[in-house]
Motif scaffolding. Structure first.
Motif, PDB file in Angstrom:
ATOM      1  N   ASP A  28     -25.364  -3.126  26.015  1.00 24.97           N
ATOM      2  CA  ASP A  28     -25.775  -1.511  24.869  1.00 24.97           C
ATOM      3  C   ASP A  28     -25.065  -0.794  25.774  1.00 24.97           C
ATOM      4  O   ASP A  28     -24.901   0.388  25.625  1.00 24.97           O
ATOM      5  N   GLU A  29     -24.789  -1.129  27.319  1.00 26.44           N
ATOM      6  CA  GLU A  29     -23.887   0.331  27.264  1.00 26.44           C
ATOM      7  C   GLU A  29     -22.134   0.515  27.584  1.00 26.44           C
ATOM      8  O   GLU A  29     -21.200   0.773  27.680  1.00 26.44           O
ATOM      9  N   ASN A  30     -22.385  -0.816  26.507  1.00 27.40           N
ATOM     10  CA  ASN A  30     -20.693  -1.018  26.475  1.00 27.40           C
ATOM     11  C   ASN A  30     -19.718  -1.157  27.516  1.00 27.40           C
ATOM     12  O   ASN A  30     -18.318  -0.583  27.598  1.00 27.40           O
ATOM     13  N   GLY A  31     -20.289  -1.223  28.202  1.00 28.67           N
ATOM     14  CA  GLY A  31     -19.172  -1.195  29.721  1.00 28.67           C
ATOM     15  C   GLY A  31     -18.732  -2.713  30.920  1.00 28.67           C
ATOM     16  O   GLY A  31     -20.282  -3.589  30.680  1.00 28.67           O
ATOM     17  N   ILE A  32     -17.916  -2.558  31.350  1.00 26.97           N
ATOM     18  CA  ILE A  32     -17.178  -3.952  32.111  1.00 26.97           C
ATOM     19  C   ILE A  32     -17.913  -3.609  33.507  1.00 26.97           C
ATOM     20  O   ILE A  32     -16.377  -2.652  33.653  1.00 26.97           O
ATOM     21  N   CYS A  33     -18.023  -4.500  34.480  1.00 29.69           N
ATOM     22  CA  CYS A  33     -17.341  -4.128  35.527  1.00 29.69           C
ATOM     23  C   CYS A  33     -17.004  -5.719  36.458  1.00 29.69           C
ATOM     24  O   CYS A  33     -16.685  -7.094  35.850  1.00 29.69           O
ATOM     25  N   TYR A  34     -15.778  -5.386  37.034  1.00 29.04           N
ATOM     26  CA  TYR A  34     -14.737  -6.926  37.384  1.00 29.04           C
ATOM     27  C   TYR A  34     -14.751  -6.914  38.478  1.00 29.04           C
ATOM     28  O   TYR A  34     -14.388  -5.905  39.860  1.00 29.04           O
ATOM     29  N   GLU A  35     -13.860  -7.816  39.420  1.00 23.82           N
ATOM     30  CA  GLU A  35     -13.444  -7.269  40.561  1.00 23.82           C
ATOM     31  C   GLU A  35     -11.948  -7.741  39.926  1.00 23.82           C
ATOM     32  O   GLU A  35     -11.585  -8.530  39.112  1.00 23.82           O
ATOM     33  N   MET A  36     -11.076  -7.187  41.052  1.00 22.37           N
ATOM     34  CA  MET A  36      -9.203  -7.606  40.206  1.00 22.37           C
ATOM     35  C   MET A  36      -8.603  -8.162  41.792  1.00 22.37           C
ATOM     36  O   MET A  36      -8.262  -9.086  41.086  1.00 22.37           O
ATOM     37  N   ALA A  37      -9.210  -8.213  42.955  1.00 27.19           N
ATOM     38  CA  ALA A  37      -8.449  -8.924  44.038  1.00 27.19           C
ATOM     39  C   ALA A  37      -8.446 -10.206  44.188  1.00 27.19           C
ATOM     40  O   ALA A  37      -7.874 -11.197  45.068  1.00 27.19           O
ATOM     41  N   ALA A  38      -9.946 -10.455  43.973  1.00 29.11           N
ATOM     42  CA  ALA A  38     -10.205 -12.144  43.652  1.00 29.11           C
ATOM     43  C   ALA A  38      -9.775 -12.952  42.588  1.00 29.11           C
ATOM     44  O   ALA A  38      -9.023 -12.957  41.854  1.00 29.11           O
ATOM     45  N   PRO A  39      -9.588 -14.368  43.509  1.00 30.83           N
ATOM     46  CA  PRO A  39      -8.522 -15.168  42.599  1.00 30.83           C
ATOM     47  C   PRO A  39      -9.020 -15.150  40.704  1.00 30.83           C
ATOM     48  O   PRO A  39     -10.179 -15.037  40.847  1.00 30.83           O
ATOM     49  N   ASN A  40      -7.806 -15.274  39.904  1.00 29.78           N
ATOM     50  CA  ASN A  40      -7.821 -14.718  39.040  1.00 29.78           C
ATOM     51  C   ASN A  40      -9.015 -13.679  39.079  1.00 29.78           C
ATOM     52  O   ASN A  40      -9.419 -13.748  36.993  1.00 29.78           O
ATOM     53  N   GLY A  41      -9.051 -13.068  39.384  1.00 22.49           N
ATOM     54  CA  GLY A  41      -9.037 -11.395  38.879  1.00 22.49           C
ATOM     55  C   GLY A  41      -9.103 -10.708  37.374  1.00 22.49           C
ATOM     56  O   GLY A  41      -7.613 -11.184  36.687  1.00 22.49           O
ATOM     57  N   VAL A  42      -9.360  -9.975  36.826  1.00 25.24           N
ATOM     58  CA  VAL A  42      -8.711  -9.301  35.805  1.00 25.24           C
ATOM     59  C   VAL A  42      -7.220  -8.005  36.214  1.00 25.24           C
ATOM     60  O   VAL A  42      -7.422  -8.510  37.215  1.00 25.24           O
ATOM     61  N   THR A  43      -6.571  -8.630  35.816  1.00 27.05           N
ATOM     62  CA  THR A  43      -5.056  -7.746  35.837  1.00 27.05           C
ATOM     63  C   THR A  43      -5.114  -6.189  35.171  1.00 27.05           C
ATOM     64  O   THR A  43      -5.887  -6.026  34.429  1.00 27.05           O
ATOM     65  N   GLU A  44      -4.324  -5.775  34.838  1.00 28.63           N
ATOM     66  CA  GLU A  44      -4.418  -4.012  35.010  1.00 28.63           C
ATOM     67  C   GLU A  44      -4.601  -4.274  33.575  1.00 28.63           C
ATOM     68  O   GLU A  44      -4.511  -3.650  32.909  1.00 28.63           O
ATOM     69  N   GLU A  45      -3.024  -5.224  32.935  1.00 27.58           N
ATOM     70  CA  GLU A  45      -3.104  -5.492  31.199  1.00 27.58           C
ATOM     71  C   GLU A  45      -4.244  -5.988  30.714  1.00 27.58           C
ATOM     72  O   GLU A  45      -4.784  -4.720  29.885  1.00 27.58           O
ATOM     73  N   GLY A  46      -5.121  -6.913  31.290  1.00 24.90           N
ATOM     74  CA  GLY A  46      -6.443  -6.862  30.769  1.00 24.90           C
ATOM     75  C   GLY A  46      -7.349  -6.172  30.926  1.00 24.90           C
ATOM     76  O   GLY A  46      -8.102  -5.475  29.527  1.00 24.90           O
TER      77      GLY A  46
END
Length: 96
Positions: A28-46
């Motif tokens: 409901d907050e329309n927010g996403i938290c992610y890990e970038m450096a872990a294997p197959n993390g979210v890319t900057e483009e993502g």
């Protein structure tokens, strides 16, 4: 759920599924938290694509405590078991 989906839907090993980067949708907050450096993390483009869709995106630290830890066992088709432990936390897979 991400780990189970990776094993079933993506045919990943249990260890790879646990080690892979985590993503959390706040709903409901329309927010996403992610890990970038872990294997197959979210890319900057993502991240840019998610922001373009209106999401607030927050990068957590590498293997951040926010995501908790996962330990898992898979029952293989041949009747054997494969265990895996989350490298983010203390723990290890053991058998007897």
């Amino acid at each position: 759920v991400q780990v189970i989906s990776r094993v079933i839907d993506s045919k990943m090993s249990i260890q790879d599924a646990i080690t892979n980067a985590r993503i959390f949708d706040k709903g409901d907050e329309n927010g996403i938290c992610y890990e970038m450096a872990a294997p197959n993390g979210v890319t900057e483009e993502g991240v840019k694509e998610l922001e373009a869709m209106g999401h607030t995106v927050t990068q957590k630290g590498d293997w951040d405590m926010f995501f908790g830890g996962v330990q898992g066992i898979v029952y293989n088709e041949d009747g054997t078991l494969t265990g895996a432990a989350d490298p983010r936390r203390d723990g290890k897979a053991l058998g007897y």
